[in-house]
Motif scaffolding. Structure first.
Motif, PDB file in Angstrom:
ATOM      1  N   ALA A 129      68.600  77.236  34.933  1.00 46.69           N
ATOM      2  CA  ALA A 129      69.028  77.386  33.539  1.00 46.69           C
ATOM      3  C   ALA A 129      69.727  78.725  33.335  1.00 46.69           C
ATOM      4  O   ALA A 129      70.798  78.796  32.718  1.00 46.69           O
ATOM      5  CB  ALA A 129      67.833  77.245  32.603  1.00 46.69           C
ATOM      6  N   ARG A 130      69.134  79.785  33.849  1.00 47.24           N
ATOM      7  CA  ARG A 130      69.728  81.116  33.699  1.00 47.24           C
ATOM      8  C   ARG A 130      71.079  81.199  34.386  1.00 47.24           C
ATOM      9  O   ARG A 130      72.031  81.772  33.838  1.00 47.24           O
ATOM     10  CB  ARG A 130      68.772  82.179  34.245  1.00 47.24           C
ATOM     11  CG  ARG A 130      67.551  82.397  33.365  1.00 47.24           C
ATOM     12  CD  ARG A 130      66.527  83.266  34.046  1.00 47.24           C
ATOM     13  NE  ARG A 130      65.410  83.607  33.161  1.00 47.24           N
ATOM     14  CZ  ARG A 130      64.269  84.134  33.587  1.00 47.24           C
ATOM     15  NH1 ARG A 130      64.088  84.392  34.882  1.00 47.24           N
ATOM     16  NH2 ARG A 130      63.294  84.412  32.726  1.00 47.24           N
ATOM     17  N   LEU A 131      71.189  80.625  35.569  1.00 47.40           N
ATOM     18  CA  LEU A 131      72.437  80.649  36.328  1.00 47.40           C
ATOM     19  C   LEU A 131      73.565  79.975  35.561  1.00 47.40           C
ATOM     20  O   LEU A 131      74.714  80.423  35.590  1.00 47.40           O
ATOM     21  CB  LEU A 131      72.229  79.956  37.687  1.00 47.40           C
ATOM     22  CG  LEU A 131      73.446  79.844  38.586  1.00 47.40           C
ATOM     23  CD1 LEU A 131      73.876  81.213  39.091  1.00 47.40           C
ATOM     24  CD2 LEU A 131      73.159  78.919  39.762  1.00 47.40           C
ATOM     25  N   HIS A 132      73.237  78.903  34.848  1.00 44.03           N
ATOM     26  CA  HIS A 132      74.243  78.135  34.117  1.00 44.03           C
ATOM     27  C   HIS A 132      74.362  78.556  32.653  1.00 44.03           C
ATOM     28  O   HIS A 132      75.059  77.899  31.875  1.00 44.03           O
ATOM     29  CB  HIS A 132      73.940  76.638  34.228  1.00 44.03           C
ATOM     30  CG  HIS A 132      74.168  76.110  35.617  1.00 44.03           C
ATOM     31  ND1 HIS A 132      75.407  75.708  36.068  1.00 44.03           N
ATOM     32  CD2 HIS A 132      73.324  75.946  36.666  1.00 44.03           C
ATOM     33  CE1 HIS A 132      75.313  75.310  37.320  1.00 44.03           C
ATOM     34  NE2 HIS A 132      74.057  75.455  37.706  1.00 44.03           N
ATOM     35  N   GLY A 133      73.681  79.638  32.278  1.00 46.34           N
ATOM     36  CA  GLY A 133      73.796  80.163  30.922  1.00 46.34           C
ATOM     37  C   GLY A 133      73.154  79.291  29.857  1.00 46.34           C
ATOM     38  O   GLY A 133      73.537  79.362  28.682  1.00 46.34           O
ATOM     39  N   LEU A 134      72.175  78.479  30.251  1.00 48.57           N
ATOM     40  CA  LEU A 134      71.479  77.631  29.279  1.00 48.57           C
ATOM     41  C   LEU A 134      70.344  78.418  28.625  1.00 48.57           C
ATOM     42  O   LEU A 134      69.632  79.156  29.306  1.00 48.57           O
ATOM     43  CB  LEU A 134      70.899  76.388  29.955  1.00 48.57           C
ATOM     44  CG  LEU A 134      71.891  75.439  30.620  1.00 48.57           C
ATOM     45  CD1 LEU A 134      71.154  74.274  31.253  1.00 48.57           C
ATOM     46  CD2 LEU A 134      72.916  74.940  29.621  1.00 48.57           C
ATOM     47  N   PRO A 135      70.147  78.230  27.333  1.00 48.09           N
ATOM     48  CA  PRO A 135      69.015  78.896  26.684  1.00 48.09           C
ATOM     49  C   PRO A 135      67.693  78.441  27.302  1.00 48.09           C
ATOM     50  O   PRO A 135      67.536  77.267  27.646  1.00 48.09           O
ATOM     51  CB  PRO A 135      69.110  78.437  25.227  1.00 48.09           C
ATOM     52  CG  PRO A 135      70.498  77.928  25.056  1.00 48.09           C
ATOM     53  CD  PRO A 135      70.931  77.431  26.398  1.00 48.09           C
ATOM     54  N   VAL A 136      66.769  79.370  27.448  1.00 48.90           N
ATOM     55  CA  VAL A 136      65.424  79.082  27.938  1.00 48.90           C
ATOM     56  C   VAL A 136      64.457  79.420  26.803  1.00 48.90           C
ATOM     57  O   VAL A 136      64.523  80.515  26.231  1.00 48.90           O
ATOM     58  CB  VAL A 136      65.075  79.918  29.184  1.00 48.90           C
ATOM     59  CG1 VAL A 136      63.628  79.688  29.607  1.00 48.90           C
ATOM     60  CG2 VAL A 136      66.038  79.606  30.323  1.00 48.90           C
TER      61      VAL A 136
END
Length: 196
Positions: A42-49
């Motif tokens: 998620a972090r790698l693809h810029g998705l909110p966590v």
């Protein structure tokens, strides 16, 4: 003047990955590898966590004795928002900009501001992971589906004490309302989307 429409976004929910729950389900941090992989993806693809945890007011004043699951904790120590048991497990430590949503029942939406957090960020699709498959994952999936969120469940980033229950939920129940895949499959699908 009308407000701009926010393009839909996807967020990863890491649910109930707090010390007291993780320790109840596993003493082997290797079992947390799929959760870590989901978080890193998620972090790698810029998705909110968004982290979701369960915690109560001091003295458990917001827990009913009639509640079969939570009523038994009334009068026991701990379980408050500052208690070590309610903090996110160190293997999955949130970053400063990653919100921790506190709920007071099983579903991630129950007694929390999760929906406001999602709405404010234009999030309309959720990727679910957490402990337990038959608890927070099932309850959140049902409620999120009724709220018309797009849903994905990461089958290997969910744990349950009963392997048969986990299998039935991920293979037979969840697919009716969500896409069910492994973390690796999800990561590959995000890579494919990026290439388009």
């Amino acid at each position: 003047m009308s407000l701009p429409i926010v393009q839909g976004r996807t967020a990863l929910l890491l649910m109930d990955m707090q010390n007291m729950i993780v320790s109840r389900y596993t003493s082997d941090t290797a079992q947390l590898a799929p959760f870590k992989q989901a978080l890193e993806t998620a972090r790698l693809h810029g998705l909110p966590v968004i982290f979701v945890r369960v915690a109560f007011r001091e003295g458990h004043v917001n827990v009913s004795a009639r509640n079969k699951m939570f009523g038994r904790i009334i009068g026991t120590p701990g379980g408050g928002t500052e208690d070590i048991g309610t903090q996110i497990h160190a293997e999955l430590a949130p970053r400063e900009n990653e919100p921790i949503v506190t709920k007071i029942r099983v579903s991630a939406f129950a007694g929390s501001d999760l929906e406001a957090v999602l709405r404010s960020q234009g999030i309309d699709s959720l990727v679910l992971s957490g402990i337990a498959t038959s608890g927070v994952v099932l309850s959140t999936l049902r409620e999120a589906a009724d709220k018309d969120y797009g849903l994905t469940v990461l089958a290997d980033a969910c744990l349950d004490q009963d392997a048969d229950v986990h299998r039935v939920l991920t293979e037979k129940v969840f697919p009716v309302q969500a896409d069910v895949m492994t973390v690796e499959e999800w990561a590959a699908s995000l890579g494919e989307e990026k290439e388009k």
